[in-house]
Design a protein around this motif. Structure first.
Motif, PDB file in Angstrom:
ATOM      1  N   TRP A  17       0.855  -1.174   0.000  1.00 13.85           N
ATOM      2  CA  TRP A  17       0.000   0.000   0.000  1.00 13.85           C
ATOM      3  C   TRP A  17       0.891   1.223   0.000  1.00 13.85           C
ATOM      4  N   ALA A  60       0.867   5.356   0.590  1.00 14.67           N
ATOM      5  CA  ALA A  60       0.167   6.532   1.096  1.00 14.67           C
ATOM      6  C   ALA A  60       0.516   7.716   0.209  1.00 14.67           C
ATOM      7  N   VAL A  84      -5.057   6.056  -0.794  1.00 18.00           N
ATOM      8  CA  VAL A  84      -4.120   4.932  -0.698  1.00 18.00           C
ATOM      9  C   VAL A  84      -4.142   4.162  -2.016  1.00 18.00           C
ATOM     10  N   VAL A 136      -2.552  11.177   2.993  1.00 19.77           N
ATOM     11  CA  VAL A 136      -2.196  10.148   3.967  1.00 19.77           C
ATOM     12  C   VAL A 136      -0.707  10.273   4.289  1.00 19.77           C
ATOM     13  N   LEU A 160       1.260   4.952   7.190  1.00 20.64           N
ATOM     14  CA  LEU A 160       0.531   3.688   7.228  1.00 20.64           C
ATOM     15  C   LEU A 160       1.164   2.797   8.288  1.00 20.64           C
ATOM     16  N   LEU A 185      -4.329   4.406   9.290  1.00 17.60           N
ATOM     17  CA  LEU A 185      -3.913   5.475   8.396  1.00 17.60           C
ATOM     18  C   LEU A 185      -3.885   6.794   9.162  1.00 17.60           C
ATOM     19  N   THR A 198      -3.669  10.639   8.672  1.00 14.80           N
ATOM     20  CA  THR A 198      -3.911  11.564   7.568  1.00 14.80           C
ATOM     21  C   THR A 198      -3.934  13.007   8.066  1.00 14.80           C
TER      22      THR A 198
END
Length: 306
Positions: free
Chosen positions: A95, A97, A103, A138, A141, A151, A153
């Motif tokens: 993933w 950010a 994401v 974001v 993570l 997350l 943010t």
């Protein structure tokens, strides 16, 4: 192949005593876009389970194998530009950010060269965190021991319901009052041995305990902001806090010692000192008592107070 052991050697050099660092000259080499790096502004460096180093930059992510970079950006079909963090979920699946595009689920196992829209779509899947644009910026993570992905943010804290399919991103209150004119930014997340999450925020440090209790620690209560940019939790249960005013080393109280009320770090609880060995900082006298903290300020002299 570039192994994790090699990257660990570099990290070990950073952890050597300062006296050792100043007594030897370490070899340095600068890498830039000329060498294949996606962008010269690097926001985060992440080592994965295969020993690769990933660089999150302002123009995509780059993977380094010890000799060359492989870059994943808009030219490779990525639906984002600026990357703030990267999290490895399983072999070849990550993933990313992003700084405004939510994401990105990224499958690095699919070939590097784009072979068409379907291949690009399979390689990169965009997942928006919220309709709020701030939440789609974001910053960090984090996957806890139970497998939940968190997350951090610009629009607060979120957690996922899973990592497969189309997981939902659920907002999680952290006990700091929201203000319409001030974003509740989350910059860093770690988990301790008691399964508490520690959050570095724009307005101080937050401890989220199992069961939902929260403690908000204000480090500079007289300041408009109280930015905690980075967190490192060591095996001796000390929490190293990269704060806007310097380095704070905190030995948190155990869960049994924490009350239900919020417990800010008051002036009497924090010794703001810059210890000098000659002209160099010397980290001595680390906090030994639960609930105590020590503050170090680069270039400071003697004891500081707020």
């Amino acid at each position: 192949m570039f192994t994790l052991r090699r990257s660990q050697q570099a990290l070990l050099a950073l952890c050597l005593p300062l006296s050792s660092l100043f007594s030897q000259e370490l070899p340095f080499r600068t890498y830039s876009t000329v060498d294949g790096l996606a962008h010269n502004r690097v926001k985060r460096v992440v080592a994965d389970s295969n020993g690769f180093l990933w660089f999150c930059t302002s123009d995509g992510v780059s993977r380094f194998d010890g000799s060359r970079f492989a870059t994943f950006g808009t030219a490779q079909g990525a639906p984002f530009t600026s990357a703030n963090d990267l999290l490895e979920l399983s072999h070849g699946l990550y993933w990313i950010a992003t700084n405004g595009d939510g994401v990105i689920r990224f499958d690095a196992g699919i070939g590097l060269a784009p072979t068409g829209p379907d291949a690009r779509k399979a390689r990169f899947q965009q997942m928006l965190v919220s309709r709020d644009s701030a939440a789609n910026r974001v910053n960090v993570l984090f996957r806890d021991r139970a497998g939940t992905v968190w997350l951090g943010t610009d629009g607060g804290l979120f957690k996922t319901t899973g990592v497969k399919g189309n997981p939902k991103m659920l907002p999680v209150p952290i006990g700091i009052p929201s203000h319409a004119d001030r974003l509740l930014q989350i910059w860093s997340i770690v988990e301790d041995q008691e399964h508490c999450l520690w959050l570095g925020t724009r307005f101080g440090l937050v401890r989220m305990m199992p069961g939902g209790r929260k403690v908000h620690y204000r480090i500079t209560p007289r300041s408009a902001t109280d930015l905690v940019a980075s967190l490192l939790l060591r095996n001796d249960s000390t929490l190293w806090i990269g704060h806007q005013a310097g380095l704070l080393i905190f030995r948190p109280p155990s869960l049994a010692e924490v009350g239900l009320s919020q417990a800010p770090l008051q002036r009497d609880d924090v010794l703001m000192q810059a210890r000098l060995a000659g002209s160099r900082p010397h980290l001595a006298g680390l906090p030994s008592r639960r609930g105590s903290a020590q503050f170090y300020q680069v270039g400071g002299r003697g004891q500081e107070t707020w």
